[in-house]
Design a protein around this motif. Sequence first.
Motif, PDB file in Angstrom:
ATOM      1  N   ALA A  48      35.041  25.051  57.611  1.00 59.44           N
ATOM      2  CA  ALA A  48      33.762  25.620  57.174  1.00 59.44           C
ATOM      3  C   ALA A  48      33.944  26.525  55.959  1.00 59.44           C
ATOM      4  N   GLU A  49      35.075  27.216  55.896  1.00 58.22           N
ATOM      5  CA  GLU A  49      35.347  28.065  54.729  1.00 58.22           C
ATOM      6  C   GLU A  49      35.446  27.229  53.459  1.00 58.22           C
ATOM      7  N   ILE A  50      36.144  26.116  53.528  1.00 57.65           N
ATOM      8  CA  ILE A  50      36.293  25.239  52.367  1.00 57.65           C
ATOM      9  C   ILE A  50      34.930  24.701  51.938  1.00 57.65           C
ATOM     10  N   LEU A  51      34.126  24.287  52.912  1.00 54.80           N
ATOM     11  CA  LEU A  51      32.803  23.747  52.598  1.00 54.80           C
ATOM     12  C   LEU A  51      31.901  24.802  51.967  1.00 54.80           C
ATOM     13  N   ASP A  52      31.826  25.968  52.586  1.00 52.28           N
ATOM     14  CA  ASP A  52      30.882  26.994  52.128  1.00 52.28           C
ATOM     15  C   ASP A  52      31.332  27.697  50.856  1.00 52.28           C
ATOM     16  N   ASN A  53      32.633  27.894  50.708  1.00 54.20           N
ATOM     17  CA  ASN A  53      33.122  28.702  49.593  1.00 54.20           C
ATOM     18  C   ASN A  53      33.372  27.928  48.310  1.00 54.20           C
ATOM     19  N   ILE A  54      33.500  26.605  48.407  1.00 52.55           N
ATOM     20  CA  ILE A  54      33.802  25.859  47.181  1.00 52.55           C
ATOM     21  C   ILE A  54      33.071  24.513  47.096  1.00 52.55           C
ATOM     22  N   THR A  82      26.260  23.594  56.124  1.00 52.10           N
ATOM     23  CA  THR A  82      27.387  23.533  57.042  1.00 52.10           C
ATOM     24  C   THR A  82      26.947  23.994  58.424  1.00 52.10           C
ATOM     25  N   VAL A  83      27.170  23.139  59.418  1.00 52.54           N
ATOM     26  CA  VAL A  83      26.885  23.483  60.811  1.00 52.54           C
ATOM     27  C   VAL A  83      28.221  23.772  61.487  1.00 52.54           C
ATOM     28  N   VAL A  84      28.421  25.012  61.906  1.00 47.69           N
ATOM     29  CA  VAL A  84      29.708  25.421  62.456  1.00 47.69           C
ATOM     30  C   VAL A  84      29.750  25.193  63.964  1.00 47.69           C
ATOM     31  N   ASP A 110      13.421  15.244  49.161  1.00 42.99           N
ATOM     32  CA  ASP A 110      14.179  16.478  49.362  1.00 42.99           C
ATOM     33  C   ASP A 110      15.351  16.237  50.298  1.00 42.99           C
ATOM     34  N   THR A 111      15.100  15.513  51.399  1.00 47.04           N
ATOM     35  CA  THR A 111      16.132  15.259  52.394  1.00 47.04           C
ATOM     36  C   THR A 111      17.282  14.464  51.799  1.00 47.04           C
ATOM     37  N   ASP A 112      16.992  13.534  50.904  1.00 44.98           N
ATOM     38  CA  ASP A 112      18.020  12.698  50.312  1.00 44.98           C
ATOM     39  C   ASP A 112      19.046  13.516  49.524  1.00 44.98           C
ATOM     40  N   LYS A 113      18.677  14.661  49.040  1.00 49.07           N
ATOM     41  CA  LYS A 113      19.593  15.497  48.269  1.00 49.07           C
ATOM     42  C   LYS A 113      20.250  16.587  49.114  1.00 49.07           C
ATOM     43  N   LYS A 114      20.071  16.513  50.420  1.00 49.13           N
ATOM     44  CA  LYS A 114      20.679  17.480  51.327  1.00 49.13           C
ATOM     45  C   LYS A 114      21.734  16.789  52.176  1.00 49.13           C
ATOM     46  N   ILE A 115      22.896  17.404  52.278  1.00 45.67           N
ATOM     47  CA  ILE A 115      23.999  16.860  53.064  1.00 45.67           C
ATOM     48  C   ILE A 115      24.354  17.880  54.151  1.00 45.67           C
ATOM     49  N   THR A 116      24.335  17.430  55.401  1.00 50.30           N
ATOM     50  CA  THR A 116      24.637  18.313  56.524  1.00 50.30           C
ATOM     51  C   THR A 116      25.977  17.913  57.128  1.00 50.30           C
ATOM     52  N   VAL A 117      26.903  18.868  57.168  1.00 48.01           N
ATOM     53  CA  VAL A 117      28.260  18.583  57.636  1.00 48.01           C
ATOM     54  C   VAL A 117      28.631  19.526  58.773  1.00 48.01           C
ATOM     55  N   GLY A 118      29.114  18.966  59.869  1.00 48.05           N
ATOM     56  CA  GLY A 118      29.615  19.768  60.978  1.00 48.05           C
ATOM     57  C   GLY A 118      31.089  20.084  60.772  1.00 48.05           C
ATOM     58  N   ALA A 119      31.491  21.305  61.088  1.00 52.04           N
ATOM     59  CA  ALA A 119      32.874  21.717  60.869  1.00 52.04           C
ATOM     60  C   ALA A 119      33.255  22.844  61.812  1.00 52.04           C
ATOM     61  N   THR A 120      34.542  22.964  62.093  1.00 52.27           N
ATOM     62  CA  THR A 120      35.048  24.124  62.817  1.00 52.27           C
ATOM     63  C   THR A 120      35.298  25.237  61.804  1.00 52.27           C
ATOM     64  N   ASN A 123      31.237  14.948  59.644  1.00 56.90           N
ATOM     65  CA  ASN A 123      31.954  16.113  60.153  1.00 56.90           C
ATOM     66  C   ASN A 123      33.347  16.164  59.537  1.00 56.90           C
ATOM     67  N   TYR A 124      33.935  17.343  59.629  1.00 54.77           N
ATOM     68  CA  TYR A 124      35.205  17.601  58.944  1.00 54.77           C
ATOM     69  C   TYR A 124      35.998  18.583  59.806  1.00 54.77           C
ATOM     70  N   PHE A 125      36.943  18.021  60.606  1.00 54.48           N
ATOM     71  CA  PHE A 125      37.741  18.891  61.462  1.00 54.48           C
ATOM     72  C   PHE A 125      38.905  18.180  62.145  1.00 54.48           C
ATOM     73  N   GLN A 126      38.969  16.841  62.097  1.00 49.34           N
ATOM     74  CA  GLN A 126      39.840  16.136  63.020  1.00 49.34           C
ATOM     75  C   GLN A 126      40.835  15.192  62.347  1.00 49.34           C
ATOM     76  N   THR A 127      41.875  14.856  63.127  1.00 47.03           N
ATOM     77  CA  THR A 127      42.878  13.888  62.695  1.00 47.03           C
ATOM     78  C   THR A 127      42.450  12.491  63.142  1.00 47.03           C
TER      79      THR A 127
END
Length: 305
Positions: A65-71, A85-87, A50-60, A106-110
């Motif tokens: 987070a909108e891009i991750l959750d909405n699409i 998504t962990v905000v 089960d865990t192998d098919k779950k992806i946890t991503v941190g985002a602002t 995570n997805y937020f930085q340059t």
Amino acid sequence: MKKRVITSLVLTAALAFGALTGCGSKAESQTTEAPATEEATQAEADSASDTDKKITVGATPVPHAEILDNIVKEVLAKDGWTLETVVFQDYVLPNTSLEAGEIDANYFQTLGYLDQQNKDAGLHLSAVAGIHIEPMGIYSEKYTKLEEIPDGAEIGIPNDPDNGARALDLLVQKGLLTSKGAFGEDASYTEDSLSKDKDANPHGYKITPLEAANLPLSLPDLDAAAINGNYALEADLPAKHPALDIEEFDDETTVKRTNFLVVKDGSQDSEKIKALVAALKSDEVKSYIEETYKGAVIPSFIDPQ
């Protein structure tokens, strides 16, 4: 706060597991102990699957987070993946949580911020895909075209050095200033100096530095302001007062300003990260960004440099 929650869950699971193994050690006969061990092994295997098919991503929150959750969640679900998504409300915890293995990416930085964090905090994080840029824009509640901004107008810019220089570059790029003067080269040359510099500022604009996050709130009192994309989005400016113009990017500035998906070094080629990259760089995400943010966020879809 999220780091504490995740840590608490881990500790709770560890205590629960310890209690179960303690009970198992009391078994007296080999006959009764074997089935329990087989059941536990199967449960662990099922849990791992089960865990192998779950992806946890941190985002602002905005727009990541909108891009991750909405699409992105929908795109991943087509191939059987579950996205959580962990905000985060700051720029520190998403990286320390990733380093600690509490999230997968995570997805937020340059890249510049990532490199500095790796160096300063001793982290081991790597960028795997560039997704979008949040252009700085010139906004106004009084005017609808750059050409309408009158001589002597007051223009707000962020008061931190990096974004202040970026804002002045934007004003030069769009022809409001002819140059930044000695800004960034001479410590005694301030925004006030630039306001009085007839060569660099022939229209006599009053350049006013303000806290970047406060620029949208101050916009009614200004003639115009150069505002970072994330703050413009949070204030709903693209819908209420669309940018008069936004940054343009060459190859160098595209890399510099792109927000990247980041993972802990060593996991770049895992199946879940490959699936996540493919989803984030999909046509569905590109269309969502273009239609939703109307220039306040633009897709870049580049590889790490």
